[in-house]
Design a protein around this motif. Sequence first.
Motif, mmCIF file in Angstrom:
data_model
loop_
_atom_site.group_PDB
_atom_site.id
_atom_site.type_symbol
_atom_site.label_atom_id
_atom_site.label_comp_id
_atom_site.label_asym_id
_atom_site.label_seq_id
_atom_site.Cartn_x
_atom_site.Cartn_y
_atom_site.Cartn_z
ATOM 1 N N GLU A 108 28.740 37.595 19.359
ATOM 2 C CA GLU A 108 29.190 36.213 19.519
ATOM 3 C C GLU A 108 28.057 35.312 20.019
ATOM 4 O OE1 GLU A 108 30.725 38.900 20.581
ATOM 5 O OE2 GLU A 108 32.814 38.861 19.909
ATOM 6 N N LEU A 109 27.250 35.813 20.965
ATOM 7 C CA LEU A 109 26.125 35.007 21.469
ATOM 8 C C LEU A 109 25.110 34.756 20.349
ATOM 9 C CD1 LEU A 109 25.643 36.692 24.967
ATOM 10 C CD2 LEU A 109 26.344 34.319 24.571
ATOM 11 N N ASP A 110 24.838 35.805 19.558
ATOM 12 C CA ASP A 110 23.911 35.628 18.429
ATOM 13 C C ASP A 110 24.473 34.629 17.428
ATOM 14 O OD1 ASP A 110 22.280 37.506 19.596
ATOM 15 O OD2 ASP A 110 22.916 39.155 18.290
ATOM 16 N N LEU A 111 25.773 34.652 17.247
ATOM 17 C CA LEU A 111 26.406 33.729 16.295
ATOM 18 C C LEU A 111 26.246 32.276 16.757
ATOM 19 C CD1 LEU A 111 28.090 33.470 13.691
ATOM 20 C CD2 LEU A 111 30.158 33.695 15.088
ATOM 21 N N ALA A 148 28.411 21.390 17.408
ATOM 22 C CA ALA A 148 29.615 21.935 18.061
ATOM 23 C C ALA A 148 30.663 22.311 17.008
ATOM 24 C CB ALA A 148 30.187 20.923 19.043
ATOM 25 N N GLU A 149 30.812 21.462 16.005
ATOM 26 C CA GLU A 149 31.782 21.758 14.946
ATOM 27 C C GLU A 149 31.367 23.000 14.150
ATOM 28 O OE1 GLU A 149 33.095 17.124 14.283
ATOM 29 O OE2 GLU A 149 32.155 18.203 12.606
ATOM 30 N N ALA A 150 30.075 23.092 13.855
ATOM 31 C CA ALA A 150 29.583 24.241 13.087
ATOM 32 C C ALA A 150 29.841 25.547 13.847
ATOM 33 C CB ALA A 150 28.090 24.074 12.798
ATOM 34 N N VAL A 151 29.594 25.530 15.156
ATOM 35 C CA VAL A 151 29.799 26.739 15.961
ATOM 36 C C VAL A 151 31.281 27.106 15.984
ATOM 37 C CG1 VAL A 151 29.704 27.681 18.314
ATOM 38 C CG2 VAL A 151 27.737 26.432 17.391
ATOM 39 N N THR A 152 32.122 26.111 16.202
ATOM 40 C CA THR A 152 33.562 26.373 16.254
ATOM 41 C C THR A 152 34.054 26.946 14.922
ATOM 42 O OG1 THR A 152 33.759 24.550 17.812
ATOM 43 C CG2 THR A 152 35.798 25.352 16.846
ATOM 44 N N SER A 153 33.591 26.355 13.798
ATOM 45 C CA SER A 153 34.009 26.861 12.478
ATOM 46 C C SER A 153 33.520 28.287 12.261
ATOM 47 C CB SER A 153 33.444 25.999 11.345
ATOM 48 O OG SER A 153 33.746 24.670 11.542
ATOM 49 N N ALA A 154 32.281 28.556 12.677
ATOM 50 C CA ALA A 154 31.736 29.901 12.474
ATOM 51 C C ALA A 154 32.541 30.935 13.257
ATOM 52 C CB ALA A 154 30.265 29.942 12.888
ATOM 53 N N PHE A 155 32.987 30.553 14.464
ATOM 54 C CA PHE A 155 33.795 31.484 15.264
ATOM 55 C C PHE A 155 35.147 31.725 14.598
ATOM 56 C CE2 PHE A 155 32.192 32.699 19.574
ATOM 57 C CZ PHE A 155 30.872 32.416 19.299
ATOM 58 N N GLU A 156 35.706 30.655 14.054
ATOM 59 C CA GLU A 156 36.998 30.776 13.375
ATOM 60 C C GLU A 156 36.847 31.701 12.171
ATOM 61 O OE1 GLU A 156 39.728 27.504 11.296
ATOM 62 O OE2 GLU A 156 38.993 26.924 13.281
ATOM 63 N N ALA A 157 35.804 31.440 11.379
ATOM 64 C CA ALA A 157 35.578 32.241 10.168
ATOM 65 C C ALA A 157 35.351 33.713 10.525
ATOM 66 C CB ALA A 157 34.388 31.683 9.392
ATOM 67 N N GLY A 158 34.703 33.967 11.660
ATOM 68 C CA GLY A 158 34.398 35.340 12.062
ATOM 69 C C GLY A 158 35.553 36.018 12.789
ATOM 70 N N GLY A 159 36.665 35.297 12.968
ATOM 71 C CA GLY A 159 37.825 35.886 13.644
ATOM 72 C C GLY A 159 37.645 36.033 15.145
ATOM 73 N N HIS A 160 36.765 35.199 15.739
ATOM 74 C CA HIS A 160 36.552 35.268 17.195
ATOM 75 C C HIS A 160 37.461 34.276 17.907
ATOM 76 C CE1 HIS A 160 33.052 37.687 16.327
ATOM 77 N NE2 HIS A 160 32.572 36.746 15.543
ATOM 78 N N LEU A 161 37.542 34.396 19.229
ATOM 79 C CA LEU A 161 38.266 33.415 20.033
ATOM 80 C C LEU A 161 37.637 32.037 19.839
ATOM 81 C CD1 LEU A 161 38.520 35.400 23.398
ATOM 82 C CD2 LEU A 161 40.425 34.821 21.872
ATOM 83 N N VAL A 162 38.419 30.983 20.046
ATOM 84 C CA VAL A 162 37.875 29.623 19.932
ATOM 85 C C VAL A 162 36.944 29.375 21.132
ATOM 86 C CG1 VAL A 162 38.426 27.164 19.767
ATOM 87 C CG2 VAL A 162 40.020 28.879 18.860
#
Length: 385
Positions: free
Chosen positions: A316-319, A356-370
């Motif tokens: 997640e940190l790398d992402l 900030a939007e890009a990070v949030t979308s990437a977390f969503e796409a990766g199935g991580h917590l918001v």
Amino acid sequence: MSRKVREGFVEVYGAEPEGVWAAPGRVNLIGEHTDYNDGFVMPLALPHTVHAAVSRRDDGVLRLHSADVPGAAYQLRLDELTPGADGGWAAYPSGVVWALREAGLPIGGADVQISSTVPTGAGLSSSAALEVATALALSELYELGLSRPWLARLCQRAENDFVGMPCGIMDQMASACCTEGHVLHLDTRDLTQRQVPFDLSAEGLRMLVVDTRVKHTLADGAYAGRRRACEAGARALEVAALRDVAHEELDAALARLDARLDDPEVRGCVRHIVTENRRVEETIALLDAGETRAVGAVLTAGHASLRDDFRVSCEELDLVVDTALAAGALGARMTGGGFGGSAIVLAEEAQTEKIAEAVTSAFEAGGHLVPQVFEAVPSAGARRL
Ligand code: ADP
Ligand code: MG
């Protein structure tokens, strides 16, 4: 916030507190895992704070309650405080009382109510903020006259020897000594410090904190392991601490290390600490020269070192770092001990929303917590309210 902790105190203990103290969480700009290697760090205090409403008692009893943890108040006897005995949150403030008493300082007892806006286990140092708020309250109420560095040392002792977490001195010094509008350039060997002006908005820049919401709590054993690897490296290189290995001598030192100790983990740790201390020097030089944008690349290099050499990052940190850089950030890195927790992102003001939007979308796409994203504004250190 101050009202909330006051009202909480009245509800739990049935009287007004003698006072309310605040101590902030922090992010570290650069200089990670260097603090238990006698090296250099550069933290800044966050606006997020632990509040402690406190009154003295004269009967040798310590009562502790937190608005953030369900359950009744702990009631402990000062003369029965035992290191390692209590695994819960109360170990932090009782460890502080224990450390003060171990130092021969007179504490008669206390009632303590805690309320906090520092996310816990997020690498933003809620534990040090909790210790420092408690210690400052007791220092002032009992007129102990502790200097800030001494207070920070006693809080570190509480966390090391009472809680059992072998942390360095950075978090406690950051919470105790940071000032608004500055990063703290700290030499963790002798605790000499310099407040370095850090006004990103004047330069059209912003720093974001991204809390991945991956808790690092299960990683305490890994932290202790890194610390032991650093100590093994220092022993093999016959220096007091890895801080004593100059960057110019890194290649020679690694060759010496390889000859004495065939351990890739120790080698990676040595490389990280030596290059990280250099990155703190580079960052200071850039800030002094007004070249703040160039600090971005140093942060990113720091992340690569923590990921590849020190090996304390996580997916997640790398992402966060990869996504922020791809979205136009000047630099990004994990901050704090690692294995989860938070990352920082340095960016042009105009880019921050997109990042900030890009990070949030990437977390969503990766199935991580918001993830939780907020701006890091250099704020005040511990104080009475
Ligand atoms: P970090 O310091 O990165 O937030 P730690 O694991 O070092 O993470 O410290 C978190 C611990 O500190 C929590 O699990 C809890 O025991 C204690 N703590 C932090 N904030 C509070 C609070 N507001 N009330 C009670 N305990 C707290
Ligand atoms: Mg902590």
